[in-house]
Design an enzyme around this catalytic site. Structure first.
Site, short mmCIF file in Angstrom:
data_model
loop_
_atom_site.label_atom_id
_atom_site.label_comp_id
_atom_site.label_asym_id
_atom_site.label_seq_id
_atom_site.Cartn_x
_atom_site.Cartn_y
_atom_site.Cartn_z
N SER A 61 0.83 -1.21 0.00
CA SER A 61 0.00 0.00 0.00
C SER A 61 0.86 1.26 0.00
CB SER A 61 -0.91 0.01 1.23
OG SER A 61 -1.71 -1.13 1.24
N1 SAH Z 1 -0.85 -4.93 3.93
C1 SAH Z 1 -0.16 -5.29 2.71
C2 SAH Z 1 -1.01 -5.01 1.51
C3 SAH Z 1 -1.07 -6.22 0.64
S1 SAH Z 1 -2.23 -6.20 -0.66
C4 SAH Z 1 1.21 -4.67 2.65
O1 SAH Z 1 1.52 -3.80 3.47
O2 SAH Z 1 2.01 -5.08 1.80
C5 SAH Z 1 -3.54 -7.21 0.01
C6 SAH Z 1 -3.19 -8.62 0.33
O3 SAH Z 1 -4.40 -9.27 0.72
C7 SAH Z 1 -2.65 -9.44 -0.84
O4 SAH Z 1 -1.41 -9.98 -0.49
C8 SAH Z 1 -3.69 -10.54 -1.04
O5 SAH Z 1 -3.15 -11.79 -1.42
C9 SAH Z 1 -4.33 -10.61 0.34
N2 SAH Z 1 -5.66 -11.22 0.38
C10 SAH Z 1 -6.66 -11.06 -0.52
N3 SAH Z 1 -7.74 -11.77 -0.14
C11 SAH Z 1 -7.42 -12.39 1.03
C12 SAH Z 1 -8.12 -13.26 1.92
N4 SAH Z 1 -9.39 -13.65 1.70
N5 SAH Z 1 -7.48 -13.69 3.03
C13 SAH Z 1 -6.20 -13.32 3.29
N6 SAH Z 1 -5.48 -12.50 2.48
C14 SAH Z 1 -6.08 -12.03 1.37
#
Ligand code: SAH
Length: 213
Positions: A61
Site C-alpha cells: 500500500s
Molecule cells: N498490507 C499489505 C497489503 C497487501 S495487498 C502490505 O503492506 O504489503 C492485500 C493482500 O491481501 C494481498 O497480499 C492478497 O493476497 C491478500 N488477500 C486477498 N484476499 C485475502 C483473503 N481472503 N485472506 C487473506 N489475504 C487475502
C-alpha cells in the site's frame, strides 16, 4: 543505492505535510525500512508515496494510506490486532510497533513466507503470521482491532462478528476494479457505528488459500 535513513526521514516529513498527525504512527513508520519489503527492482522507489507491485501480483500500500489506516485504528498499545492481507508484511511491521499482538493472515503461502523472513530479521516477536482465507471465521478470542488491506464489495460478516465491545474495524469497501471507500466500524454498547474515511484503491479480497509450488 538509496540512503535508508534519509529516505525514511523524507517520507515522514511528507506524511506530516499530508496531515498525518499521530506522532506514534509517524515514529512507528520511521522505524520500518520499507525497502526491505520490496523486490530489488522496486527498492529505489521505497520512500516515494506510492503503492508498488510485490510478488504474486499483489501490491504494497501507499505510505499515506498505511498511515491513515493505522491512525484510524486508534491503537493505545494494549490491543490484539488482526490484519487480513499480510502482503509484503510492511503494514504488519508498522502495527507490531503500536499493538500488543498482531495476527496477520494471507491467502498466498509464498507471500506469508517472505513476510515471515523480513519480520524475523527485524526482530518483531509479537506477530503471528497465518496462511488462511481471512474472510472465513477464524475462531479464538474477540478482537480489539481488525484491519483489512484488500477490498470487498461487502464486509465479510465473520470479521465484524469477531470484534470485541469497543473494537474498531477498518476496511476498504467497493468494487474490485474501481475506487473503494475506506470504512471504519466501531462497536459500542449502543451498536455498531459506520464511518466513511477516504477514497482508496486496493487489490481485491479473494476467497481460498494459494499454496506455494
Ligand atoms: N498490507 C499489505 C497489503 C497487501 S495487498 C502490505 O503492506 O504489503 C492485500 C493482500 O491481501 C494481498 O497480499 C492478497 O493476497 C491478500 N488477500 C486477498 N484476499 C485475502 C483473503 N481472503 N485472506 C487473506 N489475504 C487475502
Amino acid at each position: 543505492m538509496i540512503d535508508e535513513a534519509v529516505g525514511r526521514a523524507e517520507l515522514i516529513l511528507h506524511l506530516r505535510r499530508q496531515s498525518v498527525a499521530s506522532v506514534k504512527v509517524l515514529s512507528a513508520m520511521e522505524r520500518v525500512p520499507r525497502s526491505m519489503f520490496l523486490r530489488a527492482a522496486e527498492q529505489p522507489l521505497a520512500y516515494k508515496d506510492r503503492a508498488l507491485p510485490i510478488e504474486c501480483g499483489q501490491t504494497i500500500s501507499q505510505p499515506t494510506v498505511v498511515a491513515m489506516m493505522t491512525e484510524a485504528l486508534a491503537l493505545t498499545g494494549a490491543e490484539r490486532v488482526l490484519e487480513v492481507g499480510t502482503g509484503s508484511g510492511y503494514q504488519t511491521a508498522v502495527l507490531s510497533h503500536l499493538a500488543a499482538r498482531v495476527v496477520s493472515v494471507e491467502r498466498f503461502e509464498a507471500l506469508s513466507g517472505l513476510a515471515r523472513e523480513r519480520l524475523t530479521v527485524l526482530g518483531l516477536r509479537n506477530v503471528t503470521l497465518l496462511v488462511a482465507d481471512g474472510a472465513e471465521p477464524l475462531g479464538g478470542e474477540p478482537l480489539d482491532r481488525v484491519l483489512v488491506t484488500a477490498a470487498a464489495q461487502d464486509l465479510p460478516s465473520p470479521l465484524l462478528d469477531a470484534l470485541s465491545p469497543g473494537g474498531v474495524l477498518v476496511a476498504p469497501i467497493g468494487p474490485a476494479d474501481g475506487v473503494q471507500t475506506l470504512t471504519r466500524w466501531t462497536r459500542s454498547d449502543e451498536g455498531v457505528r459506520t464511518e466513511a474515511l477516504a477514497a482508496v484503491r486496493f487489490v481485491p479480497l479473494r476467497r481460498g488459500v494459494r499454496l506455494a509450488h
